[in-house]
Enzyme design. Structure first.
Site, PDB file in Angstrom:
ATOM      1  N   CYS A 145       3.064   6.649   1.057  1.00  0.00           N
ATOM      2  CA  CYS A 145       3.472   5.241   1.047  1.00  0.00           C
ATOM      3  C   CYS A 145       4.196   4.874  -0.240  1.00  0.00           C
ATOM      4  O   CYS A 145       5.074   4.014  -0.257  1.00  0.00           O
ATOM      5  CB  CYS A 145       2.256   4.343   1.236  1.00  0.00           C
TER       6      CYS A 145
ATOM      7  N   ASN B 101       3.388  -3.813   5.370  1.00  0.00           N
ATOM      8  CA  ASN B 101       2.501  -2.654   5.329  1.00  0.00           C
ATOM      9  C   ASN B 101       3.212  -1.450   5.950  1.00  0.00           C
ATOM     10  O   ASN B 101       3.561  -1.479   7.137  1.00  0.00           O
ATOM     11  CB  ASN B 101       1.216  -2.961   6.110  1.00  0.00           C
TER      12      ASN B 101
ATOM     13  N   HIS C 277      -3.422   2.331  -1.566  1.00  0.00           N
ATOM     14  CA  HIS C 277      -2.335   2.153  -0.608  1.00  0.00           C
ATOM     15  C   HIS C 277      -1.292   1.210  -1.205  1.00  0.00           C
ATOM     16  O   HIS C 277      -1.630   0.256  -1.910  1.00  0.00           O
ATOM     17  CB  HIS C 277      -2.888   1.588   0.703  1.00  0.00           C
TER      18      HIS C 277
END
Length: 674
Positions: free
Chosen positions: A75, A265, A240
């Protein structure tokens, strides 16, 4: 096979297969240490035209090209890719235009990107075979699965790092630098919140921080990270990273300002259950039409949060510096263009220039750089570490290099936790000839708060015209490493390395008292072998070349060098003798460097004298040296002893440095299945 003109068979067009990053486990895995390993037997490789009917590189609608994370915990890299979606110039820099599409006759199955590495844009080519599960992309993808710029760029980045698994966990800031060649800054939101509790009015520091983001949103990439979620708020995940895709400032019916942040996200799902979720109570605080408009803007994986929620739930913000169309960085704080740039490589060498932090007496032996500022300037000075890895792992992978550097590198076989804790300090000096111990014992005009385990650390300064001394250092002494010192400035600047200079002590000067370390080296001159004569003769390089070193200290060391010949002549006459000293610089004895004895000596004891013993008292900086004793004429035989006496200094400690926290990597640590 197909038939050609006249019926002769013509071989079918062969598509490129990248043998340096093959479609095999070696490109997928590093050490099978991540959850990715459970899919080892199921992953297959397919080209885009085998995945969908009409593949394309970029979409018509920008939203269709937005990032979406797959099974890989990268990510941090995907959030950095959002910077390319904000700037067409950056996108063209990383993905060069004009590459054949899958429907073109020129298509050969290859794809090329540029990644910025250690001061240069490196052009990397790979084939377009992509990892799949059950016929679909299993790693990154775009919102439209027939758009392939992202998975292809991810494959190039995996090639640079050594494997896809190497991309599991990392820093958004590092990827931003690799994709822009610029700078990135990290703000610890919890530190800001803690500091604001001690100020008045309450919350002012947080609000000022988010107001800065409001002004930066259209100019640069912004991401935020959750490192350790609060109890009961784990829907955001742990370690994250998210993309801050928009910020809006609204007014409540009572006139109170409300700052909302739109968060994307990369998992591609709306995981937020706060007050400003769809149908949440927060929307009752604003005009219904405004609420409807903002909610209608949400795409898959996006949600709105209010400023207070944002500061409470998220731990860190990472901001990539804006890059102008001309390729210059802009200041995050003043919006001024940093149009003057300089960069120089450097190294910390154990026993020579790895002096450690300011707590260590060896600090002055660290690499030093002159920074000359010609006019009042806003200046950023950055130290970028070069990862320690095996260069052979990267041999042959890079197709071409952009720029003068002909040596490529990659962080292959490297984990972020192996970065050294580094810091940077800057002193202003009146002139370039200064007393180094005296200068370095005074407070610097700028310095990092602590030594940090980051790939790059930097300072933001407002500097007046003059000379400055910049000293990058590791926290621990005798830690070897390489780095790139970069300077970005609004005004004219120049940057140069401080070269070590040997100083002679005046004849007749008193020899300093104290402890001395003595080393004696014996040798001989043999006709036709090691009696090369003086530097006037081509045979000079055959003379004995004896190594010695000067340990680090608070400054140059006092060294006495003595050459004593053992006279064997019956009439007690002596050969004319002398010596030269050469310094071995970093990489100075590697291939492609002029032979050491053909370079200019650092100091000399000449002319050759008819004496049994000749000597020099000098000041030598820490480093590695070679002393070459010689007779004046070649083929003059004899034996000799070289004595090297080095004064032992025991300096005091001037300051106490701090060690920063370990690097916190951002990654999804649970496998997400679509």
């Amino acid at each position: 096979m197909r038939a050609g003109r006249g019926g002769s068979p013509v071989p079918a067009r062969e598509l490129f297969r990248d043998t340096t990053f093959p479609a095999s486990d070696s490109s997928l895995f590093f050490n099978l240490s991540t959850p990715l390993a459970q899919f080892r037997e199921d992953i297959t490789w397919r080209r885009p035209q085998e995945i969908c009917a009409s593949p394309r590189l970029f979409p018509d609608n920008p939203w269709e090209g937005q990032v979406k994370q797959g099974l890989l915990g990268d990510c941090w890299f995907l959030c950095a890719c959002a910077a390319l979606q904000k700037s067409r110039n950056l996108l063209d820099q990383v993905i060069p235009p004009g590459q054949p599409s899958w429907s073109d006759q020129e298509y050969r199955g290859s794809f090329t990107c540029r990644i910025w590495q250690f001061g240069h844009w490196v052009e990397v080519t790979t084939d377009d075979r992509l990892p799949c599960l059950a016929g679909r992309l299993c790693f990154s993808r775009c919102q439209r699965e027939d758009v392939f710029w992202l998975p292809l760029l991810e494959k190039v980045y995996a090639k640079v790092y050594g494997s896809y698994e190497h991309l599991w966990a990392g820093q958004v800031a590092d990827a931003l630098v690799d994709l822009t060649g610029g700078l990135a800054e990290r703000w610890n939101l919890k530190d800001l919140a803690a500091a604001s509790d001690q100020q008045s009015p309450p919350g002012s520091l947080e609000r000022r921080t988010c107001r800065q983001l409001l002004h930066l949103k259209d100019r640069c990439s912004i991401s935020c990270s959750v490192l350790s979620p609060r109890a009961g708020a784990r829907e955001l995940g742990e370690f994250h990273a998210f993309i801050v895709s928009d910020l809006r400032e609204l007014q409540s019916p009572t006139g109170q300002g409300i700052l909302l942040l739109r968060i994307h996200n990369p998992w591609g799902r709306r995981c937020w259950q706060g007050l400003w979720r769809e149908g949440g109570e927060g929307w009752s605080q604003v005009d219904a039409a405004e609420a409807a408009e903002l909610l209608s803007q949400l795409q898959e994986g996006e949600f709105w949060v209010e400023e207070e929620e944002f500061l409470r739930e998220f731990d860190e913000v990472t901001i990539g510096y804006p890059v102008t169309e001309a390729g210059h960085l802009q200041s995050l704080y003043t919006e001024k263009v940093l149009c003057h740039t300089r960069a120089l490589p450097g190294a910390w060498v154990k026993g020579q220039s790895a002096g450690g932090c300011r707590n260590n007496s060896g600090f002055p032996s660290n690499p030093k750089f002159w920074l000359r500022v010609s006019e009042p300037s806003e200046v950023y000075v950055a130290v970028l570490q070069r990862p320690r890895m095996h260069m052979a792992d990267w041999a042959g992978r890079t197709q071409a290099l952009v720029g003068d550097n002909q040596t490529s590198w990659s962080p292959a076989s490297f984990q972020g936790k192996d970065y050294q804790a580094v810091g940077l300090h800057i002193w202003k000096v009146e002139k370039r000839r200064v007393s180094l111990p005296r200068v370095l014992s005074t407070p610097p005009v700028a310095g990092t708060v602590c030594h940090a385990y980051d790939r790059e650390v930097h300072l933001h300064c407002e500097l007046s015209p003059g000379y400055y001394l910049a000293v990058p250092s590791t926290f621990l002494k005798d830690v070897s490493g390489q780095f790139l010192l970069r300077v970005f400035s609004t005004g004219r600047v120049s940057l140069s390395a401080v070269r070590a200079v040997a100083k002679s002590v005046a004849p007749g000067a008193a020899v300093p008292t104290g402890e001395w370390g003595i080393v004696q080296l014996r040798g001989s001159w043999r006709a036709g072998q090691t009696a090369g004569g003086s530097r006037n003769f081509a045979s000079y390089p055959t003379n004995p070349c004896l190594p010695f070193s000067v340990p680090e200290g608070p400054g140059p060391r006092c060294v006495r060098l003595t050459l004593h010949q053992h006279c064997r002549l019956s009439n007690s006459e002596f050969h004319p003798i002398g010596f030269h000293v050469f310094q071995v610089l970093e990489g100075g004895e590697s291939q492609g460097t002029p032979p050491l004895l053909k370079q200019e000596p650092l100091l000399s004891c000449v002319p050759h004298c008819y004496a049994q013993e000749v000597s020099r008292l000098c000041l030598l900086p820490a480093g590695t040296y070679r002393i070459v004793p010689s007779t004046y004429l070649p083929d003059t035989e004899g034996a000799f002893t070289v004595t090297i006496a080095t004064r032992i200094d025991r300096p005091s400690i001037h300051s106490q440095e701090m060690l920063g926290q370990s690097l916190q990597e951002v990654s999804i640590m649970a496998v997400m299945k679509s």
